[in-house]
Enzyme design. Structure first.
Site, PDB file in Angstrom:
ATOM      1  N   SER A 150      10.108  -7.576 -17.982  1.00 23.28           N
ATOM      2  CA  SER A 150      11.061  -7.047 -19.023  1.00 23.28           C
ATOM      3  C   SER A 150      10.265  -7.075 -20.414  1.00 23.28           C
ATOM      4  CB  SER A 150      12.286  -8.043 -19.152  1.00 23.28           C
ATOM      5  OG  SER A 150      12.071  -9.094 -19.286  1.00 23.28           O
ATOM      6  N   THR A 188       1.229  -6.792 -16.536  1.00 23.79           N
ATOM      7  CA  THR A 188       2.336  -6.517 -16.667  1.00 23.79           C
ATOM      8  C   THR A 188       3.239  -7.383 -16.864  1.00 23.79           C
ATOM      9  OG1 THR A 188       2.757  -6.205 -14.267  1.00 23.79           O
ATOM     10  CG2 THR A 188       2.202  -4.074 -15.351  1.00 23.79           C
ATOM     11  N   SER A 237      13.756   4.036  -5.367  1.00 24.33           N
ATOM     12  CA  SER A 237      13.812   4.011  -6.625  1.00 24.33           C
ATOM     13  C   SER A 237      12.625   4.500  -7.700  1.00 24.33           C
ATOM     14  CB  SER A 237      14.297   2.406  -7.251  1.00 24.33           C
ATOM     15  OG  SER A 237      12.924   1.833  -6.982  1.00 24.33           O
ATOM     16  N   GLY A 264       7.505  -5.891 -20.760  1.00 25.54           N
ATOM     17  CA  GLY A 264       6.413  -4.711 -21.027  1.00 25.54           C
ATOM     18  C   GLY A 264       5.176  -4.824 -20.579  1.00 25.54           C
ATOM     19  N   GLY A 300       0.789  -1.256   0.050  1.00 27.96           N
ATOM     20  CA  GLY A 300       0.021   0.006  -0.040  1.00 27.96           C
ATOM     21  C   GLY A 300       0.752   1.170   0.054  1.00 27.96           C
ATOM     22  N   GLY A 321      16.525  -0.352  -4.568  1.00 32.59           N
ATOM     23  CA  GLY A 321      15.650   0.162  -3.501  1.00 32.59           C
ATOM     24  C   GLY A 321      14.172   0.003  -3.979  1.00 32.59           C
ATOM     25  N   GLY A 330       6.460  -2.830 -10.396  1.00 28.76           N
ATOM     26  CA  GLY A 330       4.954  -3.012 -10.524  1.00 28.76           C
ATOM     27  C   GLY A 330       4.240  -1.908  -9.888  1.00 28.76           C
ATOM     28  N   ASP A 331       4.767  -1.358  -8.685  1.00 35.05           N
ATOM     29  CA  ASP A 331       4.282  -0.336  -7.883  1.00 35.05           C
ATOM     30  C   ASP A 331       4.178   1.065  -8.608  1.00 35.05           C
ATOM     31  OD1 ASP A 331       3.491  -2.307  -5.924  1.00 35.05           O
ATOM     32  OD2 ASP A 331       5.363  -1.944  -4.878  1.00 35.05           O
TER      33      ASP A 331
HETATM   34  P1  ATP Z   1       7.326  -6.144  -8.579  1.00 34.16           P
HETATM   35  O1  ATP Z   1       6.443  -6.725  -7.465  1.00 34.16           O
HETATM   36  O2  ATP Z   1       8.886  -6.315  -8.428  1.00 34.16           O
HETATM   37  O3  ATP Z   1       7.112  -4.608  -8.026  1.00 34.16           O
HETATM   38  P2  ATP Z   1       5.760  -7.044 -10.621  1.00 34.16           P
HETATM   39  O4  ATP Z   1       5.767  -8.123 -10.872  1.00 34.16           O
HETATM   40  O5  ATP Z   1       4.581  -6.323 -10.051  1.00 34.16           O
HETATM   41  O6  ATP Z   1       6.885  -6.426 -10.017  1.00 34.16           O
HETATM   42  P3  ATP Z   1       6.575  -6.602 -13.340  1.00 34.16           P
HETATM   43  O7  ATP Z   1       5.501  -7.194 -14.329  1.00 34.16           O
HETATM   44  O8  ATP Z   1       7.610  -7.286 -13.223  1.00 34.16           O
HETATM   45  O9  ATP Z   1       5.947  -6.050 -12.062  1.00 34.16           O
HETATM   46  O10 ATP Z   1       7.147  -5.127 -13.950  1.00 34.16           O
HETATM   47  C1  ATP Z   1       6.004  -3.988 -13.917  1.00 34.16           C
HETATM   48  C2  ATP Z   1       6.501  -3.042 -15.167  1.00 34.16           C
HETATM   49  O11 ATP Z   1       8.151  -2.668 -14.739  1.00 34.16           O
HETATM   50  C3  ATP Z   1       6.766  -3.754 -16.644  1.00 34.16           C
HETATM   51  O12 ATP Z   1       5.447  -3.864 -17.050  1.00 34.16           O
HETATM   52  C4  ATP Z   1       7.451  -2.884 -17.162  1.00 34.16           C
HETATM   53  O13 ATP Z   1       6.986  -1.541 -17.625  1.00 34.16           O
HETATM   54  C5  ATP Z   1       8.649  -2.489 -16.154  1.00 34.16           C
HETATM   55  N1  ATP Z   1       9.982  -3.509 -16.348  1.00 34.16           N
HETATM   56  C6  ATP Z   1       9.972  -4.500 -15.428  1.00 34.16           C
HETATM   57  N2  ATP Z   1      11.284  -5.159 -15.720  1.00 34.16           N
HETATM   58  C7  ATP Z   1      11.567  -4.184 -16.709  1.00 34.16           C
HETATM   59  C8  ATP Z   1      13.069  -4.391 -17.433  1.00 34.16           C
HETATM   60  N3  ATP Z   1      13.805  -5.457 -17.250  1.00 34.16           N
HETATM   61  N4  ATP Z   1      13.222  -3.179 -18.030  1.00 34.16           N
HETATM   62  C9  ATP Z   1      12.438  -2.327 -18.551  1.00 34.16           C
HETATM   63  N5  ATP Z   1      10.997  -2.324 -17.903  1.00 34.16           N
HETATM   64  C10 ATP Z   1      10.962  -3.177 -17.040  1.00 34.16           C
END
Ligand code: ATP
Length: 345
Positions: free
Chosen positions: A254, A251, A338, A256, A44, A334, A289-290
């Site tokens: 990497s 999402t 970040s 997209g 959150g 971080g 993701g956040d």
């Molecule tokens: P987290 O739990 O670490 O916050 P998540 O699993 O909820 O991540 P991801 O689908 O891994 O979310 O990533 C979210 C978004 O971050 C992706 O849709 C993309 O826009 C960006 N992203 C993630 N990894 C990369 C990468 N290696 N290069 C560029 N963009 C990335």
């Protein structure tokens, strides 16, 4: 002067204790680890920080009001010295964070095993997050000062609270748009809980749960996590049809992201795949993701406050910007630190 758009995040606040170790100790073993650092965390509050930072159009101006609703332990020194200042510095209003007597703030003990590619093991103690359970009180707090344009929720507060808030605020009665990110994943995601949801954001793991939920009602194959993309058009068509969800975003790390929008009156669907922005070097993907959810929610709040509804929201444009912001996040270490500010994108 017109009021600013408002986003309220209803979710968890945690303190993260991160220990780096060369390997994970066995049963009964004491091992010298490398370091232990304390960080502000919680799904959150991470998303609140992302919304708050996204709302900065310059180092001194924020065009969206971002508010956090949740609970921490009363008198917690880490809340006072770390979590609250981090939220405030990121432009998040903490007046709806309740300090509950006699309970601890939620914690996550994160063990980073440097011997196995930095793989994480996480022990989550919900603590005060479990006290975000008085549905009537949350609803009245959220409606009494004017309903926010956007409400953002995740899965780290009690499930009955999340489901109760979804069914209350997804109805047209309250003129607000809910963005729901069921993370960390629920073991199941009931489609009935998603009925009339404005925006659903899932990652690849959570997306597989949606396939399972749809499978109970429709004939659909569940793909592997690596091969999701060719199956997303079918999945999202079913989600628009069965649960009337307006926007679904998956999402894809990497690779997209994928989005699908169904406009309510015409039921016309627009969808697309946006590749991840190219980055020179991935440093740490925590918080990507956040960041995405925060940027998308902030764009949505600006639109809803102007137009009065979700209709006409340009999901593709908002996702492109959120994708850029998330790519910036993965190049820094971080979680909250970040997340980039809006004026950096
Ligand atoms: P987290 O739990 O670490 O916050 P998540 O699993 O909820 O991540 P991801 O689908 O891994 O979310 O990533 C979210 C978004 O971050 C992706 O849709 C993309 O826009 C960006 N992203 C993630 N990894 C990369 C990468 N290696 N290069 C560029 N963009 C990335």
């Amino acid at each position: 002067m017109a009021r600013k758009p408002i986003i309220r995040i209803i979710g968890s606040l945690n303190i993260d204790f991160v220990t780096l170790t060369p390997r994970v100790p066995g049963p009964g073993e004491t091992l010298e680890a490398k370091s232990m650092t304390v960080h502000a965390g919680g799904k959150g509050s991470n998303q609140a920080v992302a919304c708050g930072k996204a709302a900065y159009t310059s180092p001194t101006e924020q065009d969206v009001q971002v508010e956090m609703l949740g609970a921490v332990g009363a008198g917690d020194p880490y809340y006072a010295s770390l979590l609250k200042p981090t939220l405030t510095k990121s432009g998040v209003d903490t007046r709806y964070v309740e300090e509950v007597e006699g309970v601890q703030t939620g914690t996550a003990t994160i063990i980073v095993d440097e011997g196995s590619n930095g793989e994480n093991r996480i022990l989550f103690v919900p603590g005060a997050n479990h006290h975000v359970d008085d549905l009537d009180k949350i609803i009245s707090t959220t409606t009494q000062d004017g309903v926010p344009d956007v409400i953002v929720m995740q899965g780290e507060i009690p499930k009955p609270t999340v489901l109760g808030l979804l069914s209350t605020f997804n109805s047209d009665r309250h003129k607000t748009c809910v963005v729901f990110n069921p993370a960390p994943m629920f073991d199941t995601i009931p489609l009935s809980a998603l009925k009339d949801l404005a925006v659903l954001v899932v990652n690849e793991t959570e997306c597989l749960l949606l396939f399972k939920a749809v499978q109970e009602l429709r004939d659909i194959e569940t793909p592997s996590e690596e091969n999701l993309t060719p199956h997303l058009d079918r999945l999202t068509s079913h989600l628009h049809d069965l649960a009337s969800i307006s926007i679904v975003v998956v999402t894809l790390g990497s690779r997209g992201l994928y989005y699908s929008v169904a406009s309510k009156p015409t039921r016309q669907q627009a969808r697309g795949l946006i590749p991840a922005a190219k980055v020179a070097k991935v440093v740490d993907t925590t918080g990507a993701g956040d960041t995405f959810v925060g940027y998308l929610s902030t764009a949505l709040a600006r639109h809803v406050s102007k137009q009065g509804s979700l209709e006409g929201f340009d999901v593709q444009e908002a996702s492109l910007r959120a994708n850029e912001a998330a790519a910036k996040c993965v190049q820094r270490s971080g979680a909250m630190e970040s997340i980039p500010f809006g004026y950096e994108i």
